[in-house]
Design an enzyme around this catalytic site. Sequence first.
Site, PDB file in Angstrom:
ATOM      1  N   ASP A 185     -48.378   6.991 -30.177  1.00  0.00           N
ATOM      2  CA  ASP A 185     -47.152   6.758 -29.399  1.00  0.00           C
ATOM      3  C   ASP A 185     -47.447   7.219 -27.970  1.00  0.00           C
ATOM      4  OD1 ASP A 185     -44.640   6.965 -28.134  1.00  0.00           O
ATOM      5  OD2 ASP A 185     -43.615   7.282 -30.051  1.00  0.00           O
ATOM      6  N   LYS A 210     -37.849   3.247 -22.292  1.00  0.00           N
ATOM      7  CA  LYS A 210     -37.957   4.386 -21.393  1.00  0.00           C
ATOM      8  C   LYS A 210     -38.455   3.906 -20.021  1.00  0.00           C
ATOM      9  CE  LYS A 210     -36.628   6.670 -24.999  1.00  0.00           C
ATOM     10  NZ  LYS A 210     -37.494   7.160 -26.050  1.00  0.00           N
TER      11      LYS A 210
HETATM   12  C1  LIG Z   1     -37.289   6.924 -27.493  1.00  0.00           C
HETATM   13  C2  LIG Z   1     -38.591   7.021 -28.185  1.00  0.00           C
HETATM   14  C3  LIG Z   1     -38.936   6.146 -29.193  1.00  0.00           C
HETATM   15  C4  LIG Z   1     -37.980   5.120 -29.724  1.00  0.00           C
HETATM   16  O1  LIG Z   1     -37.550   4.212 -28.739  1.00  0.00           O
HETATM   17  P1  LIG Z   1     -36.126   3.479 -28.846  1.00  0.00           P
HETATM   18  O2  LIG Z   1     -36.263   2.376 -27.881  1.00  0.00           O
HETATM   19  O3  LIG Z   1     -35.099   4.510 -28.486  1.00  0.00           O
HETATM   20  O4  LIG Z   1     -35.972   3.003 -30.258  1.00  0.00           O
HETATM   21  C5  LIG Z   1     -40.190   6.260 -29.752  1.00  0.00           C
HETATM   22  N1  LIG Z   1     -41.058   7.211 -29.343  1.00  0.00           N
HETATM   23  C6  LIG Z   1     -40.749   8.083 -28.372  1.00  0.00           C
HETATM   24  C7  LIG Z   1     -41.747   9.107 -27.961  1.00  0.00           C
HETATM   25  C8  LIG Z   1     -39.509   8.028 -27.768  1.00  0.00           C
HETATM   26  O5  LIG Z   1     -39.197   8.909 -26.824  1.00  0.00           O
END
Ligand SMILES: *Cc1c(COP(=O)(O)O)cnc(C)c1O
Length: 394
Positions: A185, A210
């Site tokens: 991630d 994000k």
């Molecule tokens: C927010 C987030 C997600 C999930 O993203 P969404 O678009 O809110 O489903 C996954 N990994 C990390 C590190 C995040 O901060």
Amino acid sequence: MSRSDEDATSRRPATEVVHSGRDPFAHHGFVNPPVYRGSTVLFPTVEKLNKRDQEYTYGRRGTPTVRALETAIANIEGGAMTKLAPSGYAAVSLAFLSFVEAGDHLLVADSVYQPTRKLCDFLLKRLGVETTYYDPLIGDGIDALVRPNTRLVYTESPGSQTFELQDVPSISRVATARGLWHLMDNTWASPLYFKPFQHGVDVSIQAATKYIVGHADAMLGAVTANARAAKHLEKGNEALGTCAGSEEVFLGARGLRTLDVRLERHHRSGLEMARWLESRPEVARVLHPGLESHPGHAIWKRDFLGASGLFAIILKPCPPAGVAAMLDHLALFGMGFSWGGFESLIVPFDPTGYRTATRWQAEGQALRVHIGLEDPADLKADLDAGFARLRAAG
Ligand SMILES: *Cc1c(COP(=O)(O)O)cnc(C)c1O
């Protein structure tokens, strides 16, 4: 592949975010690819229909709007193929489900984005897949946790609440030696500040919600695979029917064009605010990888090209009413989930309840801070007033 992507490998990242995935003269000269809305795609002849012999065959399998952003993200992450998903979490699910089989064992960092644990502990468990959570600081010690049926190792660096920096290259070396897939991630650093494929990762996940969208106005995810992993991702995506909405994809592409300049400001203001917070008497610790005091600072300097605007602070012990007094009346910092938009955010958090491999220990209340694009002087004034309320309530 569009004309503007031909020499993509030689271009620098700031140029790439501006030009990649755009082909104006395929769209009458308009700078941005338009929003193609569509389910049905027509075929001109029976022969073409039977052979699916054209670039676009059905809305779910992609449109020029979708392909443009997929191409751009693949180029910037440095992977071979990107698939878009309707949220970051859907991208996490797509990535796991593209690689696991019943009977598999997975290694997942204990600091992982919390909902990822739900996928592992609820859905994957029900499908006969077992997860071991490991200390994010384990490095090549992860070798000792590999079993004959281990399929993949999952990293997230830094953890998006507690900010442990993982030794991703060391974990990659073990993954390669043991024949495991390495999924990561990469949301915190965005595709600009960490290059997962240069550090041995096979699959990189972005919660594009994000920093790529960057304006808190859409949900979007992206999974990017290297050449070895691309076939699995393609099959997984097809089997799950994952696709993102055209309007959201357009907003993702629009956000991407300014990613480099926005991140530069998040980096600069984030570090300035982290240093200021470190000097405050109300604060016990600041968890920002760019600070010399951070335990992962050396890894950050070695592997990362910058810092985004997200970090955490640990307050010195104070009554809960003090924390509420501080946060309830902030004028600029909003309280709410997600991050990566233009605005500053602050939320209290407590990971003690879901950690299983490691223990979270903190002197007082932990707060996660996202530093947006405002002037840091105004942000300091807002927090300064908050600290005064905190002291008054204590
Ligand atoms: C927010 C987030 C997600 C999930 O993203 P969404 O678009 O809110 O489903 C996954 N990994 C990390 C590190 C995040 O901060």
